[in-house]
Design a protein around this motif. Sequence first.
Motif, short mmCIF file in Angstrom:
data_model
loop_
_atom_site.label_atom_id
_atom_site.label_comp_id
_atom_site.label_asym_id
_atom_site.label_seq_id
_atom_site.Cartn_x
_atom_site.Cartn_y
_atom_site.Cartn_z
N GLY A 129 0.80 -1.22 0.00
CA GLY A 129 0.00 0.00 0.00
C GLY A 129 0.82 1.26 0.00
N TYR A 130 2.07 1.20 0.44
CA TYR A 130 2.95 2.35 0.35
C TYR A 130 4.39 1.90 0.52
CZ TYR A 130 3.83 2.90 5.44
OH TYR A 130 4.23 2.73 6.72
N LEU A 131 5.31 2.82 0.26
CA LEU A 131 6.74 2.50 0.32
C LEU A 131 7.31 3.20 1.55
CD1 LEU A 131 7.47 3.22 -3.46
CD2 LEU A 131 6.96 1.00 -2.42
N THR A 153 5.02 7.43 -0.63
CA THR A 153 6.06 7.20 0.37
C THR A 153 5.52 7.42 1.78
OG1 THR A 153 6.79 9.46 -0.06
CG2 THR A 153 8.01 7.71 -1.14
N GLU A 154 4.23 7.74 1.85
CA GLU A 154 3.57 7.80 3.15
C GLU A 154 2.32 6.93 3.07
OE1 GLU A 154 2.82 11.92 3.43
OE2 GLU A 154 4.74 12.36 4.40
N PHE A 155 1.88 6.44 4.20
CA PHE A 155 0.69 5.61 4.25
C PHE A 155 -0.51 6.40 3.73
CE2 PHE A 155 -2.98 3.93 6.72
CZ PHE A 155 -3.01 2.68 6.13
N ARG A 156 -1.21 5.86 2.73
CA ARG A 156 -2.33 6.57 2.13
C ARG A 156 -3.66 5.85 2.38
NH1 ARG A 156 -1.79 10.84 2.09
NH2 ARG A 156 -3.39 11.24 0.55
N ARG A 172 -5.74 1.95 3.53
CA ARG A 172 -5.82 0.60 2.94
C ARG A 172 -6.53 0.65 1.59
NH1 ARG A 172 -5.80 0.00 8.35
NH2 ARG A 172 -8.00 0.44 8.64
N TYR A 173 -7.45 1.60 1.43
CA TYR A 173 -8.09 1.81 0.13
C TYR A 173 -7.69 3.20 -0.37
CZ TYR A 173 -10.91 -2.22 1.33
OH TYR A 173 -11.32 -3.48 1.67
N ARG A 174 -7.06 3.21 -1.51
CA ARG A 174 -6.60 4.48 -2.08
C ARG A 174 -7.45 4.78 -3.32
NH1 ARG A 174 -3.15 1.16 -0.49
NH2 ARG A 174 -2.75 0.30 -2.56
N VAL A 175 -8.36 5.73 -3.15
CA VAL A 175 -9.28 6.09 -4.23
C VAL A 175 -8.73 7.33 -4.92
CG1 VAL A 175 -11.63 6.86 -4.78
CG2 VAL A 175 -11.24 5.17 -2.95
N LEU A 176 -8.56 7.25 -6.23
CA LEU A 176 -8.11 8.41 -7.00
C LEU A 176 -9.12 8.68 -8.11
CD1 LEU A 176 -4.32 7.50 -7.38
CD2 LEU A 176 -5.30 9.21 -5.84
N PHE A 177 -9.78 9.83 -8.05
CA PHE A 177 -10.71 10.21 -9.11
C PHE A 177 -9.94 10.75 -10.30
CE2 PHE A 177 -13.79 9.96 -5.76
CZ PHE A 177 -14.99 9.70 -6.39
N SER A 178 -10.30 10.28 -11.47
CA SER A 178 -9.70 10.80 -12.69
C SER A 178 -10.08 12.27 -12.83
CB SER A 178 -10.22 10.01 -13.90
OG SER A 178 -9.67 10.53 -15.09
N ASP A 179 -9.07 13.11 -13.07
CA ASP A 179 -9.29 14.56 -13.03
C ASP A 179 -9.24 15.19 -14.42
OD1 ASP A 179 -9.71 17.03 -11.78
OD2 ASP A 179 -7.57 17.43 -11.60
N ASN A 217 -6.94 1.44 -5.46
CA ASN A 217 -5.70 0.66 -5.34
C ASN A 217 -5.14 0.28 -6.71
OD1 ASN A 217 -6.23 0.96 -2.68
ND2 ASN A 217 -6.45 -1.21 -2.19
N GLY A 218 -5.21 1.25 -7.61
CA GLY A 218 -4.63 1.06 -8.94
C GLY A 218 -5.56 0.45 -9.95
N ARG A 219 -6.74 -0.06 -9.52
CA ARG A 219 -7.65 -0.70 -10.48
C ARG A 219 -8.73 0.27 -10.94
NH1 ARG A 219 -9.51 -6.66 -9.03
NH2 ARG A 219 -10.15 -6.42 -11.22
N PRO A 220 -8.88 0.43 -12.26
CA PRO A 220 -9.84 1.41 -12.79
C PRO A 220 -11.30 0.95 -12.65
CG PRO A 220 -8.16 0.86 -14.41
CD PRO A 220 -8.06 -0.15 -13.33
N ILE A 221 -12.14 1.90 -12.31
CA ILE A 221 -13.59 1.69 -12.33
C ILE A 221 -14.19 2.82 -13.17
CG2 ILE A 221 -15.71 1.50 -10.96
CD1 ILE A 221 -14.02 0.60 -8.60
#
Lengths: 184, 232, 595
Positions: C32-34, C65-68, C70-77, C130-134
């Motif tokens: 989940g992070y480095l 590089t920081e804990f983001r 357990r679920y990392r949601v990124l909206f396409s901008d 978590n990297g998977r597109p929806i």
Amino acid sequence: MNPERPKRKLRVATTSLAGCFGCHMSFLDIDERLIELLEHIEFDASPLTDIKTPGQCDLGLIEGGLCNAENVHVLLNMRQKCRILVAMGACAINGGLPAQRNHLDIRDCLQTVYLTGVGLNRGFIPNDPELPLPLDQVHPLHDVVKIDYFLPGCPPPADAIWQFLTDLIAGRTPQLGHGLIHYD
Amino acid sequence: MTFTLDGHDIPFEPGQTVVQAALAAGHYIPHLCYHPEFQPHGSCKVCTCTVNGRTATSCTTPASEGLEVASETPEIQEIRRDLVQFLFTEGNHFCPSCEQSGDCMLQAVGYELGVVTGHYNPLFPNRPVDASHPDVLLDTNRCILCELCVRASAQIDGKSIFALSGRGITKHLIVNAESGRLGDTQLATTDKALDVCPVGAILRKRTGFRVPIGRRTYDARPISQVTVEPAK
Amino acid sequence: MLHRGLSEILARHRYEPGRLVQILRDVMQAEGYLSPPTITAVAEALRVPRSQVEGVAGFYAFFATEFRGRYRVLFSDNITDEMQGSGELRRRMLDAFHLELGEVSRDGQVSVGLTACTGLCDQGPAMLVNGRPIARLTPARIGAISALIRGGSPVEQWPDNLFTIDTHVERRDRLLDTVVEPGAALDAAITRGATGTLAELRASELRGRGGAGFSAGQKWTACAAAPGPERYIVCNADEGEPGTFKDRVLLTTHIGQLLEGMTVAAHAVGAQRGFIYLRGEYPFLEPIVEAALAARRGAGLLGRDVRGVRGFDFDIEVHHGAGAYVCGEESALIESLEGKRGIPRNRPPYPVTHGYLGKPTVVNNVETLIAAAQIALHGGAWFRTLGTPKSAGTKILSVSGDVARPGIYEYPFGVTVKQVLADAGAERAQAVQVGGPSGVLLAAHEFGRRIAFEDVPSAGAFMVFDETRDIVRVVDNFARFFAHESCGFCTPCRVGTTLVKHMMGRLTAGEGSRRDLKDLTRVTRLMKSSSQCGLGHTAGNPVVDALEKFKPAFVDRLPSLDVRPVFDLDAALGPAREATGRDDPGAHFGHGEET
């Protein structure tokens, strides 16, 4: 100086915002040239005349950056009153030393200075409405108004101020060569 | 073999870039990330010239026969002024409180180009100062990301004490320690990396004011002279 | 201190420092992070300086590089997501978890942030979890996703239908219609011989489909002529240009022809290894690509003695990007392939002579390599029969925005913008961004222009904005994109993209000034003249185009014509008001009095 230009003297206002008056001191360091200068300019509001509020002026020289509400009000008024506005010195140009607080939270600064600092006992953060309230960050003048000229230095050398003013009075775009442009 | 720089014939040897040949021939081209002891990489862009009609960094352009290079044109000087203003806008450059003042190349190039203001609205980034090393101060507020310390540490000291991380405007200098502290790296006072910083980001402690302000390298002479006649 | 998961990842990548980007990607998936200790452990295991690993970890957007959470949601901008209502859905999700954008929930469960265009503009709004597109997000889908996150079920176990990606092919022409039986193009190339294939490719006048339009025949010929025994073929499948999604479709429908094209290239230039640099946003394509690779190996179309030709050894591996638009630039892509920060190299030398590991390398776009396979089979003259004098063949466009039928459209080069708009069902379009933000913004009076290298070149994006859209907001979106994607190597792009972002932000909010308009021109000119690579050269294009063609839209939002404060004066007193408890008139700036 250009004899074709009308003889009217330039009206000049000066002020120090978040500065140390060092730029004004450097201005006075032009020494006896002040007398020659006074043939071409007359001072309006300035620490040198003790006139507090400027009338309509040709030129405003501003030392210091913006660290509180009063600084902003004075600057906005200067912008209204002066045809040409000059940011004089490092603080006016990039915030200068006061801007080195910009990465700190002003609330923490006030806490430390008035409440938790060494040697303080039952202090309080001053809240008198008479006091200008600090901005969250220190800003250079051109973050708030249009600035026509920049005269760098901490302070600008007296010779640079002289060169700058004589150029301006003569209607030339001020040119400072090597030795007169300084950031320190 | 020669090329021309602003109309002057500049002799060069195979393998030299335009900046190298120009400096060797006594012609100054403003630059910050270029250093004679390192492979040029062309990131600061201050040495941009017009080369056969196209803008290019002169530190990475190989000198070649008959090349026509224009350096001191109004358009090119304007580009350089803007780039120096970008660097002042991006970092926290408070010269009056910097012990490198007067020996700083960013400052000196600014003087050379007649820069009197950063022009743009300063970004005031929040960058760390690291005093953890007993003999060296790292103040990244002043870092211009030229990568000279990165290159020196990797190529000469063999340590990779310095590197860059992040990207875009958040790109920043890092050190080779899990703690992120310079004091926890293998940096030694004999390291080349300590002597290549063009600004005041990497400083030896307790030496800052041996030469008083006002009598420093670029107080006496402009960088254009100092660079091509250093011994004078 | 290596724990077992990390050892397995490192072993899978043979402890090769050159695979650092791939290693860190796998660690991200697993952990989940480095974390700082993880970075130290990776550096020690690979025997490289820790600072190098941290440098790479900090470069790519998909590495944290920081804990983001357990679920990392990124909206396409992308602007198209914005137009499809992404902002409202994002608000909904943030509210559901009581979060601010970019913040991690207190229980460490979830964070919600933004990412650059995910290549799903024909079926947005979209997000990555978590990297998977929806894709095709709706309020109902957001509700379902929020519930899944709350319930803590692993993303791998979420319902499959959430992750389906549609393929909208709306207009087919020769490239999409031509069938190449596995090995057929390769056989033709082998029969013709390497020199013959290169001649055929040059005769086809095929130009690179990635945007720059360099002659593919010349590129291959130069690579073949470069000294040394090792050569590489790289497929650039890192389509990061906002509004572009044609490679996603081609990799789904034409993967066989792509691999065939790469193998033809390998035969023609004498390469032994190939790479597909796959966009980090397209992990769902990996099984398709891997299955196709396995099938071709099984059929003797990859591996040793390909097609029975002794000494013709060639295989292909997949490398994944990790969220860096700049890696679409071929030399930055090669740096990334070598496990480094994706910084564009100084050129010359060019990759054809000094590419991957300093060896001669051909880098071509997906569409280019598919065309090359077809040219190998049918010949250069056949290819030349379509298109315009300087633009042979067809072009695949990714059409999105205000159109009735978004999707993939293939046309012979020379098609007018007007024609595309009519076919896609665009009504009352006021502008089209051709080629993505780095391309050209066309206003309605230019819709008669043609998609071709001699008129409007395009890497494929075609985003349509109707009369209801605010062009200043569109440009503001693009400005944020470039500031986010600048690699930061050179001064003009690093600082310029951020200054443009700030100025566009002020102008969009109605807080701008004449000075901003002047400075926009000044900064974009500097970026164009002095940047290191195409990103910086083109980052100002939408601003320049919009200022030229939609100037009134900018001037309309200037509150006054003078310089205005670049920060909110009253808000700047907020923290001190809080600290002092003051609320008197002197503790505020009145509205309007200052300016």
